[in-house]
Write an enzyme that holds these catalytic residues in place. Structure first.
Site, PDB file in Angstrom:
ATOM      1  N   ILE A  40       0.815  -1.219   0.000  1.00  0.00           N
ATOM      2  CA  ILE A  40       0.000   0.000   0.000  1.00  0.00           C
ATOM      3  C   ILE A  40       0.854   1.276   0.000  1.00  0.00           C
ATOM      4  O   ILE A  40       0.333   2.354  -0.243  1.00  0.00           O
ATOM      5  CB  ILE A  40      -1.001   0.039   1.181  1.00  0.00           C
ATOM      6  CG1 ILE A  40      -0.277   0.026   2.523  1.00  0.00           C
ATOM      7  CG2 ILE A  40      -2.004  -1.099   1.068  1.00  0.00           C
ATOM      8  CD1 ILE A  40      -1.184   0.331   3.699  1.00  0.00           C
ATOM      9  N   ASN A  97      13.371  -8.266   5.653  1.00  0.00           N
ATOM     10  CA  ASN A  97      13.950  -7.660   6.850  1.00  0.00           C
ATOM     11  C   ASN A  97      13.692  -8.574   8.048  1.00  0.00           C
ATOM     12  O   ASN A  97      12.602  -9.122   8.184  1.00  0.00           O
ATOM     13  CB  ASN A  97      13.301  -6.294   7.116  1.00  0.00           C
ATOM     14  CG  ASN A  97      13.557  -5.308   6.006  1.00  0.00           C
ATOM     15  OD1 ASN A  97      14.682  -5.171   5.543  1.00  0.00           O
ATOM     16  ND2 ASN A  97      12.526  -4.630   5.559  1.00  0.00           N
ATOM     17  N   HIS A 110       7.771 -11.881   5.540  1.00  0.00           N
ATOM     18  CA  HIS A 110       7.356 -11.458   4.209  1.00  0.00           C
ATOM     19  C   HIS A 110       8.573 -11.078   3.384  1.00  0.00           C
ATOM     20  O   HIS A 110       9.614 -10.696   3.917  1.00  0.00           O
ATOM     21  CB  HIS A 110       6.375 -10.285   4.273  1.00  0.00           C
ATOM     22  CG  HIS A 110       6.871  -9.088   5.011  1.00  0.00           C
ATOM     23  ND1 HIS A 110       6.984  -9.047   6.391  1.00  0.00           N
ATOM     24  CD2 HIS A 110       7.289  -7.870   4.565  1.00  0.00           C
ATOM     25  CE1 HIS A 110       7.435  -7.855   6.760  1.00  0.00           C
ATOM     26  NE2 HIS A 110       7.633  -7.128   5.668  1.00  0.00           N
ATOM     27  N   HIS A 112       9.681  -8.660   0.162  1.00  0.00           N
ATOM     28  CA  HIS A 112       9.362  -7.554  -0.729  1.00  0.00           C
ATOM     29  C   HIS A 112       9.918  -7.899  -2.107  1.00  0.00           C
ATOM     30  O   HIS A 112      11.065  -8.315  -2.223  1.00  0.00           O
ATOM     31  CB  HIS A 112      10.032  -6.255  -0.266  1.00  0.00           C
ATOM     32  CG  HIS A 112       9.588  -5.778   1.067  1.00  0.00           C
ATOM     33  ND1 HIS A 112       8.656  -4.763   1.222  1.00  0.00           N
ATOM     34  CD2 HIS A 112       9.956  -6.158   2.315  1.00  0.00           C
ATOM     35  CE1 HIS A 112       8.470  -4.545   2.510  1.00  0.00           C
ATOM     36  NE2 HIS A 112       9.250  -5.383   3.199  1.00  0.00           N
TER      37      HIS A 112
END
Length: 124
Positions: A40, A97, A110, A112
């Site tokens: 987002i 991260n 997660h 990216h």
């Protein structure tokens, strides 16, 4: 706010809520192992997040505790997303991260996926 990247898992984190359908997301892929959706607050022309469906706080947690089939299925999903988005030829960057010093903000593992322009050096 950065998080530790260590268990325990918080089932109220934003990605857990997206997985449960409590929050909307612009999905690009879903299978039994992973969900991929547009970030987002994109940091590149294309910025997709890929998350495992299991409750893992970070990459360290995921790789230490997930079953082999889940690990393989997740990474295959990451590769499929990149291929389906046409990113193999121009290239893309993957980033995960882990913990406070890396800037992990959501306590759910997660990756990216960044693309859409030359991305430059990995660290400034």
């Amino acid at each position: 706010m950065p998080v530790s990247g260590l268990p325990p898992y918080d089932p109220q984190n934003v990605f857990a809520r997206i997985l449960r359908g409590e929050l909307p997301s612009k999905r690009v892929h879903e299978d039994e192992f992973a969900l991929a959706f547009h970030d987002i607050a994109p940091q590149a022309p294309l910025h997709v997040l890929v998350i495992p469906k299991g409750a893992y706080v970070s990459a360290a947690d995921f790789h230490a505790t997930a079953p082999e089939a889940e690990i393989a299925g997740f990474w295959r999903a990451v590769a499929k997303v990149a291929k389906d988005l046409g990113l193999e030829q121009p290239g893309y960057r993957l980033l995960a991260n882990v913990g406070h010093d890396a800037g992990q903000e959501v306590p759910h593992f997660h990756v990216h996926l960044f693309a859409g322009k030359p991305l430059g050096r990995m660290l400034g």
